[in-house]
Design a protein around this motif. Sequence first.
Motif, short mmCIF file in Angstrom:
data_model
loop_
_atom_site.label_atom_id
_atom_site.label_comp_id
_atom_site.label_asym_id
_atom_site.label_seq_id
_atom_site.Cartn_x
_atom_site.Cartn_y
_atom_site.Cartn_z
N ALA A 188 34.65 39.40 -29.14
CA ALA A 188 35.73 40.38 -28.97
C ALA A 188 36.57 40.51 -30.23
CB ALA A 188 36.60 40.00 -27.78
N GLY B 263 42.03 41.50 -31.06
CA GLY B 263 41.49 41.87 -29.75
C GLY B 263 41.94 40.96 -28.63
N GLU C 47 37.51 32.69 -27.59
CA GLU C 47 37.49 33.55 -28.78
C GLU C 47 38.30 32.93 -29.92
OE1 GLU C 47 35.91 36.52 -29.47
OE2 GLU C 47 34.85 36.29 -27.58
#
Length: 142
Positions: free
Chosen positions: A62, A101, A113
């Motif tokens: 992401a 993101g 992430e």
Amino acid sequence: MKNPNYNPLKKRLASRFLKAMGRLKCKMSPFPATIEEKRRRHRAVRGAAYASMASAVGPRRAWSRALLRKMKGRKRARRNPRNVDERFGLNLNQLCDVVPGGEGMDSRSLLNETAHYIKCLVAQVQIMREILHSSSSSSTTL
């Protein structure tokens, strides 16, 4: 036997970063004269570093998708972030702001992430240090 120093991510990142820097070198003067030229060079190098990092990882993460979108000038509608993880009582607002993101992720995805983003940033810093070290050692031998 596998080489312990071989890292395919670092190899892709280094290759793409060096290509991006080569393109920048053609566009810029060798010695920036003004503060504005220095700032422009700084932004260009930072953009090349982020672009090479995001493209080396590809669209499966992401944060890399968010960076690639940002570089193409496209914006994505923001979803409401999940600011507090009820299980741990963590405030994730600051982390959402740091990870590209991250504003639309739940806490588990955000932490996953973030770990990958940090791994890529560390690889990027190592590559930049190696490039700086090799260029400074080669310039002293000339």
